[in-house]
Write an enzyme that holds these catalytic residues in place. Structure first.
Site, PDB file in Angstrom:
ATOM      1  CG  HIS A  66     -13.140 -34.045  -5.280  1.00 37.85           C
ATOM      2  ND1 HIS A  66     -11.855 -34.292  -5.724  1.00 37.85           N
ATOM      3  CD2 HIS A  66     -12.988 -33.373  -4.113  1.00 37.85           C
ATOM      4  CE1 HIS A  66     -10.982 -33.811  -4.858  1.00 37.85           C
ATOM      5  NE2 HIS A  66     -11.646 -33.248  -3.870  1.00 37.85           N
ATOM      6  CG  ASP A  95     -11.217 -35.497  -8.935  1.00 34.75           C
ATOM      7  OD1 ASP A  95     -12.188 -34.771  -9.193  1.00 34.75           O
ATOM      8  OD2 ASP A  95     -10.766 -35.647  -7.781  1.00 34.75           O
ATOM      9  CB  SER A 165      -9.281 -30.919  -3.421  1.00 37.41           C
ATOM     10  OG  SER A 165      -9.133 -32.015  -2.564  1.00 37.41           O
TER      11      SER A 165
END
Length: 426
Positions: A66, A95, A165
């Site tokens: 993402h 992911d 992230s």
């Protein structure tokens, strides 16, 4: 197409692992060399997205998919050194993405196993939350579960924020046990990382996903056979009809109902007949090029209606949603060349009289040098247009179109729209 050859030999990279229970200071000094910013430019060439990445093998950086999903160009950066990266292997359902980074000499971290973690065990998160480079935080393993109780994720109190992230979650010996992925919405200490052992499964999962996709495409191709003619994906079958509401806002708000029927398909060439509501004769047949040969199609209909469309079967082009088209060769039906450029904006919900559809929005701009005289507008030596269309997979054709055409001196020549009223698929 991602390379399926997965070069990681995860069990061999233990060079950067530190002795058991190394101090936090020593852990940071060693691991911070292997954690990078991940950022890039989007389709509009704007700097977008700031995340993190961990070096897991020579020239290979792991991050969350993402983080890079909307990036046209990907960069990996530490301090003032910037590298260009490309997607090497992708596992979007988990992911996880692996980036290939040429000339990257940073040491890879040692890969651990989240299955060996214990609740209450101390762990460290290392990433770039909110752009603060190499932020190191301490926490414990809160649980081994996902927020929905289904995925075996690592829940931790180690701080994770926007920008974290794709960063690393490490145990006290310096082994990577997770890729920090998200913070549960509305909470402070519900932070999650995907297990590090999933990195070793990306190659086989990506290969399986590609094989499944290819099999599905082959099955869909075989299934779309009408009268012995194999239809390309995204192209309607012969006999399919579309009814549109046409509005010309430039001169008097003229309205008309346009009927289009697919009379034949030859690969990516769709032949369609076009006529106004109430016409008794068969409409003139036009050949529309799908999947890549972008063209401006102009059809002169009775009552002064001139219908212009740009690649009405754009979804037949598998590259349609990947971003930009530049200097597309376009040809009008009168033989005068257009200069056309366009791009895919993205998927959105659009409502027309026929219903609500998930559609790919595309925008076009074009121009050509011509001399023309209009009794309402006078003499002009050029024309430009702005065009927006929404292409729906469900209908296999545009469901809405808006076009504004104006002269070189910005005098409005046309302002028309087209909205789908209904369609009957064959």
């Amino acid at each position: 197409m991602h390379r399926i050859c997965f070069t990681l030999l995860l069990t061999l990279f233990h060079g950067s692992a530190l002795p058991q229970e190394a101090s936090a200071e020593k852990l940071f000094a060693s691991l911070s060399q292997s954690v990078f910013f991940v950022w890039g430019f989007d389709a509009d060439d704007r700097r977008a997205v700031l995340g993190s990445g961990v070096v897991i093998a020579p020239g290979k950086v792991a991050t969350n998919c993402h983080v890079i999903a909307k990036l046209r160009q990907i960069h990996v950066q530490r301090e003032n050194v910037i590298y260009i990266a490309s997607v090497d292997v992708s596992d979007p359902s988990r992911d996880l993405c692996q980036l290939d980074v040429k000339n990257l000499t940073a040491p890879p971290v040692a890969i651990g196993n989240a299955r060996d973690l214990r609740v209450g065990q101390k762990v460290y998160a290392l990433g770039n939350p909110r752009g603060l480079e190499n932020t190191f935080s301490e926490g414990i393993v809160s649980a081994l579960r996902g927020p929905d109780g289904k995925e075996p994720l690592v829940q931790t109190t180690a701080a994770i924020a926007a920008g974290s992230s794709g960063g690393g979650l490490f145990d006290t010996s310096g082994k990577l046990v997770g890729i920090t992925t998200f913070q549960h919405s509305g909470t402070g200490n519900l932070n999650f990382a995907v297990p590090a052992e999933w990195l070793g499964e990306m190659g086989s999962r990506a290969k399986a996903a590609e094989e499944k996709k290819a099999a599905a495409a082959a099955a869909a191709q075989a299934a779309r056979t009408v009268g012995g003619v194999v239809l390309a994906p995204g192209v309607p079958a012969p006999g399919t009809t579309f009814k549109y509401r046409y509005t010309d806002r430039a001169f008097g708000g003229r309205r008309a109902t346009v009927n289009i029927s697919v009379s034949g398909v030859d690969g990516l060439i769709v032949r369609e007949a076009t006529l106004l509501e109430g016409e008794s004769q068969a409409g003139q047949v036009y050949s529309m090029v799908a999947a890549g040969e972008a063209r401006v199609f102009e059809r002169a209909l009775p009552d002064g209606v001139v219908l212009s469309e740009f690649a009405p079967y754009l979804l037949a082009n598998t590259d349609a949603e990947k971003g930009n088209w530049l200097n597309i060769p376009g040809v009008s039906t009168d033989g005068r060349p257009w200069r056309v450029s366009g791009r895919a904006v993205g998927w959105e919900s659009v409502t027309v009289p026929a219903g609500t559809f998930r559609a790919l929005k595309v925008t076009m701009k074009g121009s050509r040098e011509i001399e023309f005289r209009d009794p309402r507008l006078g003499q002009h030596d050029g024309v430009n247009f702005e065009y927006t269309a929404w292409h729906a997979e469900e209908t296999r054709r545009i469901v809405r179109m808006q076009r504004r055409m104006f002269s070189a001196s910005n005098v409005v020549v046309a302002d028309e729209s087209l909205e789908l009223v209904n369609h009957n698929a064959r």
